[in-house]
Structures are given as C-alpha cells and as structure tokens.
Design a protein around this motif. Sequence first.
Motif, PDB file in Angstrom:
ATOM      1  N   GLU A   1       8.320  -7.754  11.964  1.00  0.00           N
ATOM      2  CA  GLU A   1       8.297  -6.852  13.219  1.00  0.00           C
ATOM      3  C   GLU A   1       7.794  -5.619  12.949  1.00  0.00           C
ATOM      4  OE1 GLU A   1      12.013  -6.567  14.924  1.00  0.00           O
ATOM      5  OE2 GLU A   1      12.505  -8.816  14.832  1.00  0.00           O
ATOM      6  N   GLY A   2       6.893  -5.058  13.818  1.00  0.00           N
ATOM      7  CA  GLY A   2       6.308  -3.623  13.779  1.00  0.00           C
ATOM      8  C   GLY A   2       4.904  -3.823  12.873  1.00  0.00           C
ATOM      9  N   ALA A   3       4.404  -2.508  12.871  1.00  0.00           N
ATOM     10  CA  ALA A   3       3.049  -2.225  12.657  1.00  0.00           C
ATOM     11  C   ALA A   3       2.790  -2.569  11.082  1.00  0.00           C
ATOM     12  CB  ALA A   3       2.642  -1.115  12.999  1.00  0.00           C
ATOM     13  N   GLU A   4       1.507  -2.943  10.579  1.00  0.00           N
ATOM     14  CA  GLU A   4       1.148  -3.056   9.431  1.00  0.00           C
ATOM     15  C   GLU A   4       1.142  -1.837   8.735  1.00  0.00           C
ATOM     16  OE1 GLU A   4      -2.466  -5.623   7.840  1.00  0.00           O
ATOM     17  OE2 GLU A   4      -3.336  -3.683   8.634  1.00  0.00           O
ATOM     18  N   VAL A   5       1.549  -1.667   7.442  1.00  0.00           N
ATOM     19  CA  VAL A   5       1.791  -0.764   6.563  1.00  0.00           C
ATOM     20  C   VAL A   5       0.832  -0.918   5.184  1.00  0.00           C
ATOM     21  CG1 VAL A   5       3.370   0.577   5.198  1.00  0.00           C
ATOM     22  CG2 VAL A   5       4.029  -0.593   7.115  1.00  0.00           C
ATOM     23  N   VAL A   6       0.118   0.314   4.947  1.00  0.00           N
ATOM     24  CA  VAL A   6      -0.686   0.320   3.916  1.00  0.00           C
ATOM     25  C   VAL A   6      -0.032   1.266   2.945  1.00  0.00           C
ATOM     26  CG1 VAL A   6      -2.785   0.797   2.413  1.00  0.00           C
ATOM     27  CG2 VAL A   6      -2.810  -0.419   4.792  1.00  0.00           C
ATOM     28  N   ALA A   7       0.538   0.790   1.848  1.00  0.00           N
ATOM     29  CA  ALA A   7       1.378   1.649   0.727  1.00  0.00           C
ATOM     30  C   ALA A   7       1.221   1.363  -0.666  1.00  0.00           C
ATOM     31  CB  ALA A   7       2.769   1.774   1.314  1.00  0.00           C
ATOM     32  N   ARG A   8       1.744   2.209  -1.506  1.00  0.00           N
ATOM     33  CA  ARG A   8       1.769   1.847  -2.636  1.00  0.00           C
ATOM     34  C   ARG A   8       3.174   1.549  -3.194  1.00  0.00           C
ATOM     35  NH1 ARG A   8      -2.260   2.832  -5.896  1.00  0.00           N
ATOM     36  NH2 ARG A   8      -3.014   4.468  -4.492  1.00  0.00           N
ATOM     37  N   ILE A   9       3.202   0.493  -4.076  1.00  0.00           N
ATOM     38  CA  ILE A   9       4.675   0.040  -4.631  1.00  0.00           C
ATOM     39  C   ILE A   9       5.049   0.988  -5.679  1.00  0.00           C
ATOM     40  CG2 ILE A   9       5.835  -1.812  -5.616  1.00  0.00           C
ATOM     41  CD1 ILE A   9       3.992  -3.850  -4.495  1.00  0.00           C
ATOM     42  N   THR A  10       6.249   1.529  -5.529  1.00  0.00           N
ATOM     43  CA  THR A  10       6.776   2.342  -6.469  1.00  0.00           C
ATOM     44  C   THR A  10       7.911   1.756  -7.357  1.00  0.00           C
ATOM     45  OG1 THR A  10       8.400   3.537  -4.797  1.00  0.00           O
ATOM     46  CG2 THR A  10       6.133   4.419  -5.195  1.00  0.00           C
ATOM     47  N   ALA A  11       8.578   0.771  -6.664  1.00  0.00           N
ATOM     48  CA  ALA A  11       9.750   0.147  -7.270  1.00  0.00           C
ATOM     49  C   ALA A  11      10.000  -1.268  -6.697  1.00  0.00           C
ATOM     50  CB  ALA A  11      11.036   1.056  -7.532  1.00  0.00           C
ATOM     51  N   VAL A  12      10.393  -2.140  -7.546  1.00  0.00           N
ATOM     52  CA  VAL A  12      11.023  -3.630  -6.763  1.00  0.00           C
ATOM     53  C   VAL A  12      12.238  -3.916  -7.600  1.00  0.00           C
ATOM     54  CG1 VAL A  12      10.380  -5.780  -6.772  1.00  0.00           C
ATOM     55  CG2 VAL A  12       8.529  -4.115  -6.727  1.00  0.00           C
ATOM     56  N   ASP A  13      13.243  -4.642  -6.673  1.00  0.00           N
ATOM     57  CA  ASP A  13      14.479  -4.866  -7.419  1.00  0.00           C
ATOM     58  C   ASP A  13      14.550  -6.286  -6.689  1.00  0.00           C
ATOM     59  OD1 ASP A  13      15.512  -4.860  -4.815  1.00  0.00           O
ATOM     60  OD2 ASP A  13      16.152  -2.693  -5.201  1.00  0.00           O
ATOM     61  N   GLU A  14      15.681  -6.954  -6.798  1.00  0.00           N
ATOM     62  CA  GLU A  14      16.001  -8.376  -6.358  1.00  0.00           C
ATOM     63  C   GLU A  14      15.617  -8.482  -4.884  1.00  0.00           C
ATOM     64  OE1 GLU A  14      18.684  -6.483  -7.712  1.00  0.00           O
ATOM     65  OE2 GLU A  14      17.615  -6.849  -9.613  1.00  0.00           O
ATOM     66  N   ALA A  15      16.000  -7.477  -3.915  1.00  0.00           N
ATOM     67  CA  ALA A  15      15.944  -7.645  -2.630  1.00  0.00           C
ATOM     68  C   ALA A  15      14.788  -6.970  -1.995  1.00  0.00           C
ATOM     69  CB  ALA A  15      17.437  -6.894  -2.238  1.00  0.00           C
ATOM     70  N   GLY A  16      14.080  -6.243  -2.458  1.00  0.00           N
ATOM     71  CA  GLY A  16      13.048  -5.516  -1.825  1.00  0.00           C
ATOM     72  C   GLY A  16      12.182  -4.661  -2.743  1.00  0.00           C
ATOM     73  N   LEU A  17      11.280  -3.907  -1.947  1.00  0.00           N
ATOM     74  CA  LEU A  17      10.490  -3.130  -2.678  1.00  0.00           C
ATOM     75  C   LEU A  17      10.610  -1.633  -2.044  1.00  0.00           C
ATOM     76  CD1 LEU A  17       6.980  -3.682  -1.602  1.00  0.00           C
ATOM     77  CD2 LEU A  17       8.511  -5.308  -1.263  1.00  0.00           C
ATOM     78  N   ASP A  18      10.170  -0.665  -2.830  1.00  0.00           N
ATOM     79  CA  ASP A  18      10.099   0.818  -2.443  1.00  0.00           C
ATOM     80  C   ASP A  18       8.788   1.031  -2.536  1.00  0.00           C
ATOM     81  OD1 ASP A  18      13.097   1.094  -2.363  1.00  0.00           O
ATOM     82  OD2 ASP A  18      12.883   1.645  -4.551  1.00  0.00           O
ATOM     83  N   LEU A  19       8.207   1.773  -1.195  1.00  0.00           N
ATOM     84  CA  LEU A  19       6.753   2.255  -1.094  1.00  0.00           C
ATOM     85  C   LEU A  19       6.665   3.559  -0.626  1.00  0.00           C
ATOM     86  CD1 LEU A  19       6.415  -0.869   1.684  1.00  0.00           C
ATOM     87  CD2 LEU A  19       5.544  -0.789  -0.759  1.00  0.00           C
ATOM     88  N   GLU A  20       5.449   3.969  -1.219  1.00  0.00           N
ATOM     89  CA  GLU A  20       5.234   5.068  -0.820  1.00  0.00           C
ATOM     90  C   GLU A  20       3.988   5.279   0.245  1.00  0.00           C
ATOM     91  OE1 GLU A  20       4.452   8.966  -3.723  1.00  0.00           O
ATOM     92  OE2 GLU A  20       2.443   7.757  -3.498  1.00  0.00           O
ATOM     93  N   VAL A  21       4.321   5.756   1.326  1.00  0.00           N
ATOM     94  CA  VAL A  21       3.315   5.508   2.290  1.00  0.00           C
ATOM     95  C   VAL A  21       2.501   6.846   2.320  1.00  0.00           C
ATOM     96  CG1 VAL A  21       2.782   5.044   4.682  1.00  0.00           C
ATOM     97  CG2 VAL A  21       4.883   4.152   3.600  1.00  0.00           C
TER      98      VAL A  21
END
Length: 172
Positions: free
Chosen positions: A108-128
């Motif tokens: 759901e929602g708009a496409e995102v272009v971002a840099r991955i800063t961290a990943v864990d078991e549940a998901g990822l942190d991004l820098e947009v």
Amino acid sequence: MSTTQIDRLRELLEPLAAERGMDLEEVRLTPAGRRRVLRVAVDTDGGVGLDACAELSREVSAALDASDVMGAAPYVLEVTSPGAERPLTEPRHYRRSVGRLIRVQPHEGAEVVARITAVDEAGLDLEVPGEKGRRATARRMEFAEVARARVEVEFSRQDRERAVAGDESTEG
C-alpha cells in the motif's frame, strides 16, 4: 520444464552450494533451440567470485552427470551470482544490501527509493533522500509491507566520492 524437475534439481544442488557456504538463490531451466540452459545462481554474504562459480560449476556438472535429473537431452550449464538489479525477496538479500540504494513498492502506498541502513528479523531501516535540498529522513519498513524491492545500480555515489576525496586530502 516441470516443477518436479526444478524441485529435484534444487534437492541435488542445494547441498553442493551449502558445502561451500553458498545459498542457492535460483534454479532456472529454459529451452534454447535443441538444447536447454540450466542457470544456477548462488550467493554469499560477501558475494561470489568467478573462481568460486567455476569450482561449483565443476561439482554441479559431475553431480548432474551422475544423476538422471536432466534426462538424455543436451543442456548448457551456467553457474553465476545474482545480477546487480536482482529482486530482493529474502531477509538475507536485504542484509547483503545494507548501504545500497533500493527501490521498494509497498503493498500500500507510493514507491520508495531509499538507502538501507539496517536490517533485522522483522524488517529494514531506510534513509529516504531529501528532495530539493531537504535533509534525508529515516523510515522503518517491515518485510510484510514490501510487495517488491530491487537494488538500484549506482554508477556514482556522492558520499563515496567525498569520502575518497577526504581520504586523499588527509594523506601526507
């Protein structure tokens, strides 16, 4: 090409890749004229070099010759690493792409272009990245929110260029 044949190929090839510390990412069998092309893609956290692909190719070829999984029809074997713009479908793919720019289409929602800063078991942190001089913003995205994601190829990364220039200027 039946799913059963791909399953049998995976069963044969997965242990060979695992013995070398590799993940079997893809097994694809496609027709090519009178022959078939068997493409086997493998990867590791540190990437896969040409020598490792060649060694695994020899082992895969021997295992295929010793089994009947490919039948009597001729085939061409290709052992490779996934391409630079491959889809990110497993948590390990995201983990291996920390620091890289990705394009994410959420369910759901708009496409995102971002840099991955961290990943864990549940998901990822991004820098947009900020637009028109604005600062970058942090965003959290759970894996369950992601419909599709793919690494974006960057030919020139600004922060890498500045880091290199900074390293050169500090050397005496």
